[in-house]
Design a protein around this motif. Sequence first.
Motif, PDB file in Angstrom:
ATOM      1  N   ARG A 210       0.911  -1.133   0.151  1.00  0.00           N
ATOM      2  CA  ARG A 210      -0.180  -0.195  -0.111  1.00  0.00           C
ATOM      3  C   ARG A 210       0.768   1.368  -0.182  1.00  0.00           C
ATOM      4  O   ARG A 210       0.284   2.240  -0.666  1.00  0.00           O
ATOM      5  CB  ARG A 210      -0.800  -0.174   1.234  1.00  0.00           C
ATOM      6  CG  ARG A 210      -1.559   1.248   1.619  1.00  0.00           C
ATOM      7  CD  ARG A 210      -2.620   1.475   0.601  1.00  0.00           C
ATOM      8  NE  ARG A 210      -3.831   2.489   0.922  1.00  0.00           N
ATOM      9  CZ  ARG A 210      -4.604   3.052   0.065  1.00  0.00           C
ATOM     10  NH1 ARG A 210      -4.666   2.871  -1.112  1.00  0.00           N
ATOM     11  NH2 ARG A 210      -5.083   4.075   0.610  1.00  0.00           N
ATOM     12  N   ARG A 211       1.954   1.069   1.003  1.00  0.00           N
ATOM     13  CA  ARG A 211       2.965   2.343   1.119  1.00  0.00           C
ATOM     14  C   ARG A 211       3.402   2.638  -0.395  1.00  0.00           C
ATOM     15  O   ARG A 211       3.556   3.847  -0.998  1.00  0.00           O
ATOM     16  CB  ARG A 211       3.775   2.273   2.186  1.00  0.00           C
ATOM     17  CG  ARG A 211       4.590   3.700   2.420  1.00  0.00           C
ATOM     18  CD  ARG A 211       3.941   4.630   2.513  1.00  0.00           C
ATOM     19  NE  ARG A 211       4.455   5.729   2.894  1.00  0.00           N
ATOM     20  CZ  ARG A 211       4.869   6.161   4.287  1.00  0.00           C
ATOM     21  NH1 ARG A 211       4.587   5.305   5.391  1.00  0.00           N
ATOM     22  NH2 ARG A 211       5.379   7.400   4.452  1.00  0.00           N
TER      23      ARG A 211
ATOM     24  N   GLY B 159       2.633   9.352  -6.486  1.00  0.00           N
ATOM     25  CA  GLY B 159       3.116  10.544  -6.482  1.00  0.00           C
ATOM     26  C   GLY B 159       2.433  11.303  -5.157  1.00  0.00           C
ATOM     27  O   GLY B 159       2.691  12.499  -5.068  1.00  0.00           O
ATOM     28  N   VAL B 160       1.950  10.513  -4.408  1.00  0.00           N
ATOM     29  CA  VAL B 160       1.119  11.066  -2.983  1.00  0.00           C
ATOM     30  C   VAL B 160       2.101  11.714  -2.029  1.00  0.00           C
ATOM     31  O   VAL B 160       3.193  10.994  -1.886  1.00  0.00           O
ATOM     32  CB  VAL B 160       0.242  10.003  -2.452  1.00  0.00           C
ATOM     33  CG1 VAL B 160      -0.245  10.616  -1.272  1.00  0.00           C
ATOM     34  CG2 VAL B 160      -0.661   9.721  -3.300  1.00  0.00           C
ATOM     35  N   HIS B 161       1.938  12.884  -1.568  1.00  0.00           N
ATOM     36  CA  HIS B 161       3.038  13.596  -0.722  1.00  0.00           C
ATOM     37  C   HIS B 161       3.374  12.496   0.510  1.00  0.00           C
ATOM     38  O   HIS B 161       2.496  11.783   1.006  1.00  0.00           O
ATOM     39  CB  HIS B 161       2.205  14.735  -0.033  1.00  0.00           C
ATOM     40  CG  HIS B 161       3.530  15.491   0.569  1.00  0.00           C
ATOM     41  ND1 HIS B 161       3.873  15.119   2.085  1.00  0.00           N
ATOM     42  CD2 HIS B 161       4.118  16.608   0.285  1.00  0.00           C
ATOM     43  CE1 HIS B 161       4.479  15.871   2.263  1.00  0.00           C
ATOM     44  NE2 HIS B 161       4.777  17.041   1.388  1.00  0.00           N
ATOM     45  N   ASN B 162       4.537  12.297   1.113  1.00  0.00           N
ATOM     46  CA  ASN B 162       5.102  11.544   1.599  1.00  0.00           C
ATOM     47  C   ASN B 162       4.257  11.503   3.053  1.00  0.00           C
ATOM     48  O   ASN B 162       3.917  10.439   3.784  1.00  0.00           O
ATOM     49  CB  ASN B 162       6.538  11.944   2.156  1.00  0.00           C
ATOM     50  CG  ASN B 162       7.283  10.627   2.165  1.00  0.00           C
ATOM     51  OD1 ASN B 162       6.783   9.426   1.994  1.00  0.00           O
ATOM     52  ND2 ASN B 162       8.509  10.741   2.407  1.00  0.00           N
ATOM     53  N   ASN B 163       4.031  12.795   3.688  1.00  0.00           N
ATOM     54  CA  ASN B 163       3.203  12.659   4.995  1.00  0.00           C
ATOM     55  C   ASN B 163       1.744  12.254   4.523  1.00  0.00           C
ATOM     56  O   ASN B 163       1.343  11.725   5.489  1.00  0.00           O
ATOM     57  CB  ASN B 163       3.058  14.239   5.451  1.00  0.00           C
ATOM     58  CG  ASN B 163       4.540  14.625   5.998  1.00  0.00           C
ATOM     59  OD1 ASN B 163       5.453  13.797   6.246  1.00  0.00           O
ATOM     60  ND2 ASN B 163       4.542  15.937   5.894  1.00  0.00           N
ATOM     61  N   LYS B 164       1.117  12.831   3.600  1.00  0.00           N
ATOM     62  CA  LYS B 164      -0.032  12.125   3.359  1.00  0.00           C
ATOM     63  C   LYS B 164      -0.174  10.642   3.127  1.00  0.00           C
ATOM     64  O   LYS B 164      -1.120  10.012   3.844  1.00  0.00           O
ATOM     65  CB  LYS B 164      -0.971  12.770   2.018  1.00  0.00           C
ATOM     66  CG  LYS B 164      -2.203  12.667   1.699  1.00  0.00           C
ATOM     67  CD  LYS B 164      -2.720  13.449   0.686  1.00  0.00           C
ATOM     68  CE  LYS B 164      -4.180  13.124   0.509  1.00  0.00           C
ATOM     69  NZ  LYS B 164      -4.696  14.063  -0.746  1.00  0.00           N
ATOM     70  N   ALA B 165       0.938  10.034   2.597  1.00  0.00           N
ATOM     71  CA  ALA B 165       0.846   8.572   2.568  1.00  0.00           C
ATOM     72  C   ALA B 165       1.106   7.946   3.619  1.00  0.00           C
ATOM     73  O   ALA B 165       0.507   6.964   3.908  1.00  0.00           O
ATOM     74  CB  ALA B 165       2.091   8.445   1.477  1.00  0.00           C
ATOM     75  N   ASN B 166       1.566   8.582   4.577  1.00  0.00           N
ATOM     76  CA  ASN B 166       2.129   7.966   5.848  1.00  0.00           C
ATOM     77  C   ASN B 166       0.817   7.894   6.860  1.00  0.00           C
ATOM     78  O   ASN B 166       0.516   6.833   7.428  1.00  0.00           O
ATOM     79  CB  ASN B 166       3.065   8.854   6.461  1.00  0.00           C
ATOM     80  CG  ASN B 166       3.550   7.998   7.891  1.00  0.00           C
ATOM     81  OD1 ASN B 166       4.291   7.273   7.722  1.00  0.00           O
ATOM     82  ND2 ASN B 166       3.290   8.510   9.025  1.00  0.00           N
ATOM     83  N   VAL B 167       0.021   9.101   6.639  1.00  0.00           N
ATOM     84  CA  VAL B 167      -1.231   8.969   7.410  1.00  0.00           C
ATOM     85  C   VAL B 167      -2.298   8.060   6.950  1.00  0.00           C
ATOM     86  O   VAL B 167      -2.897   7.248   7.796  1.00  0.00           O
ATOM     87  CB  VAL B 167      -1.859  10.275   7.599  1.00  0.00           C
ATOM     88  CG1 VAL B 167      -3.359  10.388   7.989  1.00  0.00           C
ATOM     89  CG2 VAL B 167      -1.095  11.432   8.196  1.00  0.00           C
ATOM     90  N   ALA B 168      -2.407   7.968   5.437  1.00  0.00           N
ATOM     91  CA  ALA B 168      -3.241   7.027   4.836  1.00  0.00           C
ATOM     92  C   ALA B 168      -2.580   5.285   5.254  1.00  0.00           C
ATOM     93  O   ALA B 168      -3.351   4.501   5.574  1.00  0.00           O
ATOM     94  CB  ALA B 168      -3.204   6.792   3.403  1.00  0.00           C
ATOM     95  N   THR B 169      -1.313   5.023   5.749  1.00  0.00           N
ATOM     96  CA  THR B 169      -0.613   3.874   5.997  1.00  0.00           C
ATOM     97  C   THR B 169      -1.269   3.752   7.338  1.00  0.00           C
ATOM     98  O   THR B 169      -1.339   2.547   7.944  1.00  0.00           O
ATOM     99  CB  THR B 169       0.758   4.050   5.744  1.00  0.00           C
ATOM    100  OG1 THR B 169       0.825   4.096   4.479  1.00  0.00           O
ATOM    101  CG2 THR B 169       1.346   2.505   6.223  1.00  0.00           C
ATOM    102  N   ALA B 170      -1.113   4.829   8.209  1.00  0.00           N
ATOM    103  CA  ALA B 170      -1.590   4.791   9.732  1.00  0.00           C
ATOM    104  C   ALA B 170      -3.023   4.363   9.919  1.00  0.00           C
ATOM    105  O   ALA B 170      -3.301   3.618  10.752  1.00  0.00           O
ATOM    106  CB  ALA B 170      -1.126   6.223  10.305  1.00  0.00           C
ATOM    107  N   ARG B 171      -3.737   4.853   9.013  1.00  0.00           N
ATOM    108  CA  ARG B 171      -5.249   4.386   9.114  1.00  0.00           C
ATOM    109  C   ARG B 171      -5.548   2.917   9.000  1.00  0.00           C
ATOM    110  O   ARG B 171      -6.195   2.203   9.537  1.00  0.00           O
ATOM    111  CB  ARG B 171      -5.989   5.325   8.151  1.00  0.00           C
ATOM    112  CG  ARG B 171      -7.516   5.017   8.376  1.00  0.00           C
ATOM    113  CD  ARG B 171      -8.290   4.725   6.972  1.00  0.00           C
ATOM    114  NE  ARG B 171      -9.649   4.568   7.146  1.00  0.00           N
ATOM    115  CZ  ARG B 171     -10.145   3.363   7.090  1.00  0.00           C
ATOM    116  NH1 ARG B 171      -9.614   2.322   6.626  1.00  0.00           N
ATOM    117  NH2 ARG B 171     -11.466   3.341   7.056  1.00  0.00           N
TER     118      ARG B 171
END
Length: 370
Positions: A334-335, A342-354
């Motif tokens: 997923r990450r 091209g998703v921003h790193n921080n946004k991708a991290n929050v999506a991964t956290a969810r």
Amino acid sequence: MLDTTTFVGLDVHARSIKAVSLDVMTGEVRCATFGYDAGAVAGWVRSVDPKAKCVYESGVTGFDLQKRLSGLGVDCVVGAVSKMIKPSADRRRKNDRNDAEFLARMLSVGNVVEVWVPDDECEAARDLTRALEDARDDLSRSKQRLSKFLLRHGLVFDERTPTGRRKGNWTRAHWSWIESIRFAEGADNEALAYYVDAVRRAAEDKARLEGLVEAETRKPRWRRRVDSLRCLKGVDTATAADLVFEAGEFSRFRNARSFAAWVGLTPSEHSSGESDRRGAITKAGNKHLRKALVEAAWHYLTCSARPKEPARGQAPDPGARRHAAKGVRRLVERRGTLLARGVHNNKANVATARELACWVWAVGLMAEEA
């Protein structure tokens, strides 16, 4: 159906309690004021109606009053303050009596979302992990103060290895450099000694609390769940303890989505008619766990999809361990997909956290039911 017609709203403060009872059959309203005395409140409630049901809002006073009243035989719940539906007209007529009466009326029509109340052992374990988080914050602040004190005097650690790589801060070499510093003014030396002592004391407190948390996780009530959650990459003993102690019981959540919503990792929404808009995460709910999950999610930026090997003495539930391995593969994929888009790193991290939160719920529930 409830077997009572009397509902009591309590507006609770540190030193006072305002109580208002409402009889839905007669419409009679009674009011009383007490100090912070559960016995006096229980006696008044029983005199009004032994079967009355009480409620007060969640807040800084915690669950102490609810536990005391329940111990005295009074039916009392804690209402989620974030779920209270308050009319805008009430904003200009706020007082303790109106607040207590509002709670009684909301309870009488079933408009109170009850907060899950942990038992004493669970609440004590929560307090321990929250104290550890405070100790981490104290250590970080102490280090910041020391480094900025030295920076104000033009002192910056810049030693390098033979290969030219700069040595890190808070290493043995860094401490040796700090201990070698001497100022011309005695007051500066006293200030330096204070900042150094503060860092060392904070580090000792943090290490001591880490040991206490680890000892708590070895109790039979928590061990299987903690060991199972540690099979997820990014989740160490302290993070697993946070997740287990804060959740209390994973079975109290209907599904993974409700657990993710409880930690505030679901997207906000503002949709109407044909318009469907979603924004940033809600940040509603348990911010302590939200922070832990977001920090854990960073591991999936660089880790492999291979299952995490258990540590010595770790005894996870076999089914939960297999599910955790599946979760690791899914989260790594997923990450990678998010970054490829091209998703921003921080946004991708929050999506991964969810998504990590959803796997945490599933793994924790499997270990809980084993």
